[in-house]
Design an enzyme around this catalytic site. Structure first.
Site, short mmCIF file in Angstrom:
data_model
loop_
_atom_site.label_atom_id
_atom_site.label_comp_id
_atom_site.label_asym_id
_atom_site.label_seq_id
_atom_site.Cartn_x
_atom_site.Cartn_y
_atom_site.Cartn_z
N ARG A 129 82.44 -2.82 -50.77
CA ARG A 129 82.16 -1.45 -51.20
C ARG A 129 82.67 -0.52 -50.10
NH1 ARG A 129 78.25 2.34 -50.30
NH2 ARG A 129 77.60 3.62 -52.06
N LYS B 290 79.80 2.65 -41.67
CA LYS B 290 78.39 2.66 -41.25
C LYS B 290 78.26 2.81 -39.74
CE LYS B 290 76.36 0.97 -45.43
NZ LYS B 290 75.80 -0.10 -46.24
#
Ligand code: PMM
Length: 287
Positions: free
Chosen positions: A256, A216
Site C-alpha cells: 500500500r 511512515k
C-alpha cells in the site's frame, strides 16, 4: 475481486486520503475533483486498487463522526467506480463500509481487523467482498500506549490469527481474507523493522499479506539528519520503494503506497529479474 486476492503478481494499492489531516497527503484531496483526479492518476500509474479513506489514522489523530467520514468518501468512490477503477474503502466503521460498498467499492480495508465495530463482519459477509484484516490494538489517540510486546512478530502473528479465526467463525470465506501487520499502529520503529525482517513468519499464516510502509515515520527516523531531525514525508520515497520491494521478495502479496509509479517500476524490475527469493543462496561457483 476474488481474482485480485488470488493474484500471483504483487498487488499495488494506491493511497487516496480524502482527509484534512492525514500525515502524508492530508488536505491535498479534500476537493472532489482533486480526489477523483488523483485516483485516476494512481490507476494510470499502475495501481491495482485505489484505497479511499475519510478518517486519518495517524497516531494522536482525533476521530471524525461516521457522517463526516461517509460524506468525504462516497462521492469519490462513486466516480472512481463508475470509471471502472477498483476501489477499497479504508474504514473501521461498518456503516461507512456498507455505504461505500453500495457506492461501488470492491474491498473493505479495515485497519482494526474487525475489532472496532462488531457489525463489520456482517457487512463484509453480506457483500461477499475481500476484507483486509490489519493488526490493531486501539484508536489513534491511544495506540502509542499500546506498543508493548514480548516478541512483536509472535504477538502480531497470534493476534492476527485471532482476527482471522473470528472472521471465519462469522462466516467470511477464507479466500476473501487478507492480513496486514499494521506498521506504525501501536508499534515503534524497532517493532516495524523487526516485523519487516521476519515477514515470512507472518506470510506463513497462509493468507495474502498486505504491507503498508509508505512514508511512515520510522522511515523518516531512519533517514534523519545529522542533528536528528527526521526526514520529512516528501523525502521518504526511495525508502518506501525499498521496503515495499523487500516485503514482496519476502512473500508479501501486496503493498500500500502513496507514490504508485515508483513502487510499480521497482516491482517491474523485481519481476524482470526472475522473482529472486530471499532463500536463494549464491554459491562461489555461480558468481
Ligand atoms: N496505514 C494507514 C492507513 N491505512 N491500511 C492498511 N491495510 N495498512 C496500513 O499500513 C495502513 C492502512 C496509515 O497511512 P496513511 O495515513 O498514509 O493512509
Amino acid at each position: 475481486m476474488t481474482e485480485l486476492v488470488r493474484a500471483q503478481a504483487p498487488v499495488v494499492m494506491g493511497v487516496l486520503n480524502v482527509t484534512p489531516d492525514s500525515f502524508s497527503d492530508g488536505g491535498r484531496y479534500a476537493d472532489l475533483d482533486a480526489a477523483v483526479g488523483h485516483g485516476v492518476r494512481l490507476r494510470a500509474a499502475g495501481a491495482d486498487l485505489v484505497d479511499v479513506g475519510g478518517e486519518s489514522t495517524r497516531p494522536g489523530a482525533d476521530r471524525v463522526d461516521a457522517e463526516t467520514e461517509t460524506a468525504r468518501v462516497l462521492p469519490v468512490i462513486r466516480e472512481l467506480s463508475a470509471a471502472g477503477i477498483p476501489v477499497s474503502i479504508d474504514t473501521s466503521r461498518a456503516r461507512v463500509a456498507e455505504a461505500a460498498l453500495a457506492a461501488g467499492a470492491d474491498v473493505v480495508n479495515d485497519v482494526s481487523g474487525g475489532l472496532a465495530d462488531p457489525d463489520m463482519a456482517r457487512v463484509v459477509r453480506d457483500a461477499g467482498c475481500p476484507w483486509v484484516l490489519m493488526h490493531w490494538r486501539g484508536h489513534s489517540r491511544e495506540m502509542r500506549d499500546l506498543a508493548s510486546y514480548g516478541d512483536v512478530v509472535a504477538d502480531v502473528r497470534t493476534e492476527l490469527s485471532q482476527r482471522v479465526d473470528e472472521a471465519l467463525t462469522a462466516g467470511i470465506a477464507a479466500e476473501k481474507i487478507i492480513v496486514d501487520p499494521g506498521l506504525g499502529f501501536a508499534k515503534t520503529a524497532v517493532h516495524n523493522w523487526e516485523l519487516s525482517a521476519r515477514l515470512p513468519e507472518l506470510v506463513d499464516l497462509g493468507f495474502p499479506l498486505l504491507f503498508g510502509s509508505s512514508r511512515k515515520s520510522y522511515l523518516g527516523r531512519l533517514l534523519a539528519d545529522a542533528d536528528g531531525t527526521p526526514r520529512p514525508t516528501s523525502g521518504r520515497e526511495a525508502a518506501t520503494i525499498a521496503t515495499s520491494v523487500l516485503a514482496v521478495a519476502a512473500g508479501a502479496w501486496g503493498v500500500r503506497v502513496h507514490d504508485v509509479r515508483g513502487t510499480a517500476d521497482a516491482l517491474a524490475v523485481w519481476r524482470a529479474t526472475g522473482r529472486p527469493c530471499l532463500a536463494t543462496t549464491v554459491r562461489e561457483g555461480d558468481r
